[in-house]
Design an enzyme around this catalytic site. Structure first.
Site, PDB file in Angstrom:
ATOM      1  N   VAL A 109       0.896  -1.153   0.000  1.00 55.11           N
ATOM      2  CA  VAL A 109       0.000   0.000   0.000  1.00 55.11           C
ATOM      3  C   VAL A 109       0.932   1.199   0.000  1.00 55.11           C
ATOM      4  CG1 VAL A 109      -1.855   1.238   1.165  1.00 55.11           C
ATOM      5  CG2 VAL A 109      -1.710  -1.255   1.361  1.00 55.11           C
ATOM      6  N   GLU A 110       0.948   1.936  -1.090  1.00 55.93           N
ATOM      7  CA  GLU A 110       1.879   3.054  -1.224  1.00 55.93           C
ATOM      8  C   GLU A 110       1.122   4.365  -1.000  1.00 55.93           C
ATOM      9  OE1 GLU A 110       5.176   2.820  -3.559  1.00 55.93           O
ATOM     10  OE2 GLU A 110       4.686   0.936  -4.554  1.00 55.93           O
ATOM     11  N   GLY A 111       1.624   5.152  -0.059  1.00 50.16           N
ATOM     12  CA  GLY A 111       0.969   6.393   0.300  1.00 50.16           C
ATOM     13  C   GLY A 111       0.133   6.236   1.554  1.00 50.16           C
TER      14      GLY A 111
ATOM     15  N   ASN B 233      -5.628   7.217   1.988  1.00 54.77           N
ATOM     16  CA  ASN B 233      -5.599   6.290   0.860  1.00 54.77           C
ATOM     17  C   ASN B 233      -6.733   5.273   1.058  1.00 54.77           C
ATOM     18  OD1 ASN B 233      -5.014   4.096  -0.894  1.00 54.77           O
ATOM     19  ND2 ASN B 233      -2.832   4.585  -0.857  1.00 54.77           N
TER      20      ASN B 233
END
Length: 493
Positions: free
Chosen positions: A83-85, A92
């Site tokens: 999970v980026e961010g 997000n």
């Protein structure tokens, strides 16, 4: 005739379709693809009262490029893993599902110790201060590039490659030549975008909206239920599932390969590889950009030239996560050792490694990531050959250790798979809002979605999820409100 006017005229053909769909319980929709975007679009349509649809999926599962598989006794992710961010000013939506709703097991990825873990080509570590100086300079140049990017015209007419920006800052003006310079440069750019700085657009990646909006933290999902649980979670809101969590809704058809889409002013016809024909009022195509760039799906009539050009102006990159299982551990463990780099004289040659002391304790599994040309090369050779190359690299990195042969290897082949043809899209130089609008724009009754249609978040799971919602909203607006014109502003407007 201006391109924006021409597009508007083409799309106005959908007005007639909307009037037909208004009767009889709403329109019928076919969704091509059951990845995150297709499933997300289906939920949005269902929430709007459009439930008469079919989801046609070419493979035997949902999830697309989010896919777990068992490797050496543990479930690992062949595709999307992070999970980026996270922990930014905005939430997000994928993080909410992963961490709060599903409570998937995940770990913050800490890359702050790479200066301590960068290995020379023929063994041994570089001095921390030496590597940190290179990283600090690269960070400084990146920050300068982000500031420059915000001053460029929104149309993209002044865009440049990341490498051009580096040269403007007198940073590696002839390109990184020393192995350590190459691997740091690779880590900062190729490892994120799967293509080198000479290809990647500055304006669309610096500052990167994912991190600018959602936060700088990234979390590695290492749950045995798999990251694909997120896709099932979204699907479970509108598709029937049994007690074990399998989708049993007849509106989802697996192993159904779409080969042709015919579209008319009054509807669409979809033909599959087994000869079946499905008719509907609209079709939503969520196939990957890589697939759209092949002839797997034939459009009849052929898509207009503005659409074809937009599809081919974007890049479909290749990002390959290679898992290796060993009889015993020989690499360092403990705080600050999760990620380590190999500074080869050949750029991108088995460069970024990860050990799983926390994620998969006792598994003796390593992950090495390759991209772009190396990914394509590796996909075309045997797994045994790849295993031999990777182990040879590890023996060079750890000359004083007893590095035994790997017992197992997993090499995903996203590029070779005709249903994917790559891993995620990348914005090349000069492509901006205008081209994005074109790639997302409907063609009559044919609508498009996918991570490649996400203006700000292409390449990410949250991008795919949000793109499904956005594209469904465009279709809903036409089907229910009879507002079918999709306006594309001119390139420099």
């Amino acid at each position: 005739m201006k391109l924006s006017i021409a597009i508007g005229l083409v799309l106005l053909l959908a007005h007639y379709a909307a009037s037909l769909a208004a009767a009889g319980g709403g329109p019928r929709v076919i969704i091509v693809g059951a990845g995150m975007s297709g499933i997300s679009a289906g939920k949005r349509l269902s929430d709007a009262g459009i439930g008469d649809f079919l989801i046609l999926e070419a493979t035997d599962r949902v999830g697309g490029r989010i896919h777990k598989t068992n490797f050496a006794g543990v479930n690992v992710e062949m595709g999307a893993n992070w999970v980026e961010g996270v922990n930014g000013k905005e939430m997000n939506p994928i993080w909410t599902m992963v961490n709060d709703e599903l409570k998937l097991r995940n770990f913050n990825s800490d890359y702050d110790h790479l200066a301590n873990n960068t290995y020379k080509e023929n063994g041994g570590l570089y001095e921390e201060a030496f590597v940190q100086k290179i990283i600090d300079r690269a960070d400084e140049v990146e920050e300068s590039g982000s500031k420059l990017s915000t001053t460029l015209h929104a149309s993209g007419r002044d865009d440049m490659s990341v490498m051009a920006m580096q040269r403007l800052n007198d940073h590696i003006p002839s390109g990184p030549a020393a192995p350590v310079d190459m691997v740091i440069d690779y880590y900062k750019y190729d490892y994120e975008f799967a293509e080198p700085p000479r290809v990647t657009s500055l304006q669309n990646t610096k500052p990167l909206p994912t991190f600018n909006n959602f936060g700088d933290d990234v979390h590695f999902v290492a749950d045995q239920r798999g990251y694909e649980s997120v896709v099932y979670h979204v699907a479970g809101n509108y598709l029937k599932m049994n007690k074990s969590g399998a989708i049993v809704d007849p509106r989802l058809k697996l192993n159904t390969v779409v080969r042709e889409i015919k579209y008319f002013p009054s509807g669409v016809m979809v033909k599959t590889e087994d000869g079946q024909i499905y008719r509907a009022d609209y079709v939503m195509v969520s196939a990957s950009l890589g697939v759209l760039q092949t002839d797997l799906i034939r459009f009849n009539p052929q898509l207009p030239s503005w659409k074809i050009v937009s599809i081919y102006q974007f890049d479909m990159s290749v990002y390959t996560k290679i898992f290796l299982k060993f009889p015993k551990r020989f690499w360092p463990e403990g705080p600050g050792t999760e990620f380590f780099l190999y500074a080869s004289g050949r750029r991108g040659y088995y460069p970024v490694w990860q050990q799983f002391e926390q994620q998969y304790p006792g598994s003796n599994v390593l992950l090495v990531t390759v991209t772009d040309d190396e990914s394509r090369r590796i996909e075309q050779q045997s797994d045994n050959q790849t295993k031999a190359e990777a182990v040879e690299v590890l023996r060079k990195m750890f000359p004083g250790k007893d590095v035994l042969d790997a017992t197992d290897i997993l090499v995903p082949r996203w590029w070779s798979n005709r249903f994917f043809k790559g891993t995620f899209s990348n914005w090349p130089i000069g492509v901006n809002r205008y081209e994005y609008d074109l790639i997302r724009a409907p063609v009559g009754r044919v609508y498009f979605t996918g991570e490649h249609t996400s203006e700000h978040y292409n390449g990410y799971v949250h991008g795919a999820y949000l793109a499904g919602i956005d594209s469904a909203d465009i279709l809903i607006k036409c089907a229910q409100k009879k507002i079918c014109k999709y306006t594309v502003q001119g390139k420099y407007e």
